[in-house]
Design a protein around this motif. Sequence first.
Motif, PDB file in Angstrom:
ATOM      1  N   SER A 146      18.773  42.621 -48.463  1.00  0.00           N
ATOM      2  CA  SER A 146      20.063  42.036 -48.110  1.00  0.00           C
ATOM      3  C   SER A 146      21.138  43.099 -47.975  1.00  0.00           C
ATOM      4  O   SER A 146      21.000  44.229 -48.457  1.00  0.00           O
ATOM      5  CB  SER A 146      20.496  41.021 -49.178  1.00  0.00           C
ATOM      6  OG  SER A 146      20.717  41.673 -50.420  1.00  0.00           O
ATOM      7  N   LEU A 147      22.201  42.713 -47.294  1.00  0.00           N
ATOM      8  CA  LEU A 147      23.453  43.475 -47.243  1.00  0.00           C
ATOM      9  C   LEU A 147      24.562  42.492 -47.581  1.00  0.00           C
ATOM     10  O   LEU A 147      24.623  41.388 -47.015  1.00  0.00           O
ATOM     11  CB  LEU A 147      23.691  44.059 -45.852  1.00  0.00           C
ATOM     12  CG  LEU A 147      25.116  44.549 -45.554  1.00  0.00           C
ATOM     13  CD1 LEU A 147      25.473  45.754 -46.431  1.00  0.00           C
ATOM     14  CD2 LEU A 147      25.277  44.874 -44.075  1.00  0.00           C
ATOM     15  N   THR A 148      25.422  42.878 -48.494  1.00  0.00           N
ATOM     16  CA  THR A 148      26.574  42.058 -48.850  1.00  0.00           C
ATOM     17  C   THR A 148      27.834  42.874 -48.662  1.00  0.00           C
ATOM     18  O   THR A 148      27.974  43.960 -49.255  1.00  0.00           O
ATOM     19  CB  THR A 148      26.481  41.557 -50.299  1.00  0.00           C
ATOM     20  OG1 THR A 148      25.248  40.855 -50.487  1.00  0.00           O
ATOM     21  CG2 THR A 148      27.650  40.624 -50.622  1.00  0.00           C
ATOM     22  N   LEU A 149      28.739  42.378 -47.841  1.00  0.00           N
ATOM     23  CA  LEU A 149      30.032  43.029 -47.619  1.00  0.00           C
ATOM     24  C   LEU A 149      31.066  42.371 -48.519  1.00  0.00           C
ATOM     25  O   LEU A 149      31.114  41.143 -48.646  1.00  0.00           O
ATOM     26  CB  LEU A 149      30.451  42.887 -46.155  1.00  0.00           C
ATOM     27  CG  LEU A 149      29.474  43.411 -45.092  1.00  0.00           C
ATOM     28  CD1 LEU A 149      30.051  43.168 -43.697  1.00  0.00           C
ATOM     29  CD2 LEU A 149      29.201  44.892 -45.296  1.00  0.00           C
ATOM     30  N   GLU A 150      31.899  43.208 -49.116  1.00  0.00           N
ATOM     31  CA  GLU A 150      32.919  42.708 -50.041  1.00  0.00           C
ATOM     32  C   GLU A 150      34.304  42.848 -49.415  1.00  0.00           C
ATOM     33  O   GLU A 150      34.610  43.836 -48.746  1.00  0.00           O
ATOM     34  CB  GLU A 150      32.858  43.487 -51.365  1.00  0.00           C
ATOM     35  CG  GLU A 150      31.500  43.413 -52.052  1.00  0.00           C
ATOM     36  CD  GLU A 150      31.404  44.357 -53.239  1.00  0.00           C
ATOM     37  OE1 GLU A 150      32.416  45.013 -53.540  1.00  0.00           O
ATOM     38  OE2 GLU A 150      30.321  44.444 -53.833  1.00  0.00           O
ATOM     39  N   ASP A 151      35.132  41.861 -49.658  1.00  0.00           N
ATOM     40  CA  ASP A 151      36.549  41.911 -49.267  1.00  0.00           C
ATOM     41  C   ASP A 151      36.735  42.203 -47.785  1.00  0.00           C
ATOM     42  O   ASP A 151      37.564  43.042 -47.389  1.00  0.00           O
ATOM     43  CB  ASP A 151      37.290  42.969 -50.107  1.00  0.00           C
ATOM     44  CG  ASP A 151      37.221  42.663 -51.595  1.00  0.00           C
ATOM     45  OD1 ASP A 151      37.308  41.477 -51.960  1.00  0.00           O
ATOM     46  OD2 ASP A 151      37.047  43.616 -52.381  1.00  0.00           O
ATOM     47  N   VAL A 152      35.961  41.520 -46.943  1.00  0.00           N
ATOM     48  CA  VAL A 152      36.163  41.656 -45.504  1.00  0.00           C
ATOM     49  C   VAL A 152      37.500  40.983 -45.157  1.00  0.00           C
ATOM     50  O   VAL A 152      37.688  39.795 -45.473  1.00  0.00           O
ATOM     51  CB  VAL A 152      35.017  40.996 -44.717  1.00  0.00           C
ATOM     52  CG1 VAL A 152      35.286  41.082 -43.214  1.00  0.00           C
ATOM     53  CG2 VAL A 152      33.694  41.656 -45.071  1.00  0.00           C
ATOM     54  N   PRO A 153      38.426  41.696 -44.549  1.00  0.00           N
ATOM     55  CA  PRO A 153      39.756  41.125 -44.269  1.00  0.00           C
ATOM     56  C   PRO A 153      39.662  39.806 -43.510  1.00  0.00           C
ATOM     57  O   PRO A 153      39.060  39.713 -42.446  1.00  0.00           O
ATOM     58  CB  PRO A 153      40.425  42.215 -43.420  1.00  0.00           C
ATOM     59  CG  PRO A 153      39.777  43.476 -43.865  1.00  0.00           C
ATOM     60  CD  PRO A 153      38.347  43.110 -44.135  1.00  0.00           C
TER      61      PRO A 153
END
Length: 877
Positions: A146-153
């Motif tokens: 998996s890839l998890t992006l944090e705090d994407v505007p």
Amino acid sequence: MFGIGKNIIEGALNTTGDLAGSVIGAGGNIVDRVTNLGGKKIKGKVILMRSNVLDFTEFHSSVLDSFTELLGGGVSLQLISATHASNDSRGKLGNNAFLERWLTSLPPLFAGESVFQVNFTWEDDFGFPGAFFIKNGHTSEFFLKSLTLEDVPGFGTVHFDCNSWVYPSGRYKKDRIFFANKTYLPSETPNPLRKYREEELSTLRGDGTGERKEWDRIYDYDVYNDLSEPGKDARPILGGSQFPYPRRGRTGRPRSRKDSNYETRLSSILGLTIYVPRDENFGHLKLSDFLGFALKSLASNVQPELVNLINLTPGEFDKFQDVHDLYEGGFPVPVDVFRNLTKGFTPPMFQELLRTESDQRFLKFSRPRVVKEDKNAWQTDEEFAREMLAGVNPVMIRRLEEFPPVSKLDPELYGDQNSKIKEEDIKFGLEGLSVEEALNEKRLFILDHHDSLMPFLRKINGTSTKTYATRTILLLKADGTLKPLVIELSLPHPQGDQFGAVSKQYFPAEGGVQKSIWQLAKAYVVVNDAGYHQLISHWLNTHAVQEPFVIATHRHLSVVHPIHKLLVPHYKDTMFINAFARQVLVNGDGLLESTHFQAKYALELSSYIYKDWNFVEQALPADLIKRGVAVQDASAPHGLRLLIEDYPFAVDGLEIWSIIKTWVANYCSLYYKDDEAIQNDVELQSWWKEAREKGHADKKNEAWWPKMQSINDLVESCTIIIWISSALHAAVNFGQYPYGGYIPNRPTISRRFMPEVGSSEYKELESKPEKAFLRTINSQLQTLLGVSLIEILSRHASDEVYLGQRASIEWTSDKAALDAFENFGKQVFEVENRIMERNRDVNLKNRSGPVNMPYTLLLPSSTEGLTGRGIPNSISI
């Protein structure tokens, strides 16, 4: 030092061929890394599983990967916008970002997860990141979870559920792409992602040419032309008008020089490298701790050594206690033979079978549940009948609607094949009823293996097999149990098929030689049933028929399609276990031919049965109605009234079927508001068309296929697919060892016919009935090999995922779908509790029977190992 490093790199590049360009080119990424240092950043967390460092070749690759990182290569990711397009209408691409701390994150000694950080440069006009490219600049593959992006505007957390092997980028024609865990129908896909979605499906379909390699991801179809080498004793090619069959996954291996219609087979040494799309292969845990090597070892090590052992020290079981000794003391072998038997494999699942060399015992099996409480209860008529309702093949019994039973075989080819049973033969057991009254009261049932076997019986009995086509008529007693009334054993007429069958009837007996004859008659019935179970109920009707749906789903339903997300957990490991089965199980002279009465005609006979296969009738309610064991009744649970109220498979199965269908209906209603939405879904229509016309090409013109024009068509079709993959397969697979591990209870081979009065075999039956029985069924070798096989096939792996569960809790971002699935999981739990409550009800006699063996095969949950319960999501063994 640098000279040594240069040699390592050059040596590795020489062994990896076309990877050289990708590694050397990776140096250019140093510039990208420098230019990406500035600007706003968003953090990403990547979870992956690296190759096992204890594997020498993977250690070699790990060293090279370290130098690659130093040169500026590595693993790079590039986000794709789902809301903003570039000039070619494709989603806007972000800058490359690289996994950080690869050099300091050592590969684990055992399969496990590694977590890496990645920092993406963020542009304010990028929008929602709906996908990403990944390039693997290393020389070894890894499993990307998996890839998890944090705090994407503007969007917060964005998750990508990947679950795929990523090979070095030089192995691919196009960069690997992964999509966020959002769900879109094709018409609702954001425009910037449309072409990416279409291109990914095109990649998975391939062009139908070339030999597939380990790293390929191509799903395509082929006929069963890989079961044997061509020649005098070749098995027929299955698939086509002469031998109709479901299609299997294409490998593209070279054709045989002897006959180009056949595909070359792998050597037994390469049995675990047969091609399936890489993500369809067994995971590390399943392959190493359990199934793959166990089956390979059984085929390549155990079978030939057992043959040699039996040839050197020919022996037979003389009494039932000799068979029980397998569970109490194992099988004695000479030390040198033991070394050969155990050489080269030590998977954990074999530790229970192997004992110390000084002890010189081999194949010490655990005691099957059918003889755990009582060694002799399996011989009773009640247990013989009960297993038709609660055994490992509870899908064959049907209501008798016409007496005597009538054959459907063509009389011009096979003459008179109708039963010769008369009313006076059975009236003694009808509890005061006439046959007509018993028929009208729906109390007569039949286990009928006559028509399915008779066309092949002459050829089968030309091998070492000596068996009959059987019919068994039973009465439903007032207490809800079944009582066998008569068994009819039939053979082809000695003067030719056109003269019909030669039949003889056998009846229950309480003592003397007649009791022994009756026990043999029941054994012939079970031999038929065990062979039909393994090749039809199990292999054909679950494994083989499901593979086309697996292939079609990946070729035509994008990973972001709601139906792909619904079905794909139910496909896990199916293509691999089927490919492996063609290599060592159902192939010519394979393990199943060696251990079942159909011998070399096994798969040909399954093709004959497939001619009558009907997708719609695989639905449990339709199956029960077709067999006459249930009738429609709106006032009854699930709209069906069972004519055998205490029918454990049907009672438990209908509950499982009902909650699966409710879950599917609730899920589909989230994405399809009306029938028109079904009709306009181009991916869905392509999927269904290809599953029918290519996957089941020999059945494509059948009128019974759902048209896929309504929500009801979709719900019913998906429910059938999930039912086959989960509950139906569990019901016919995981009871193999609990019931059949004691071979006298479920023999799979008969080696001689019923003894004639006055013969030496008849005298043996009178004086030593157990010896005569054991001389008739599986030999010592066939028993050892057969029990070893089903002991493996009946086990659950350590990484199994069961009905109502998912491997990832973030398989979709749709909260409504997650809530519906959570409710489904609760319903599965409630069904399990109700099944256990029924098993405690002493009034339900068919649930445990004389052997005191509760029916647990449709209990959804299980632990690892040989449990006799548990419904995995997929056909994984």
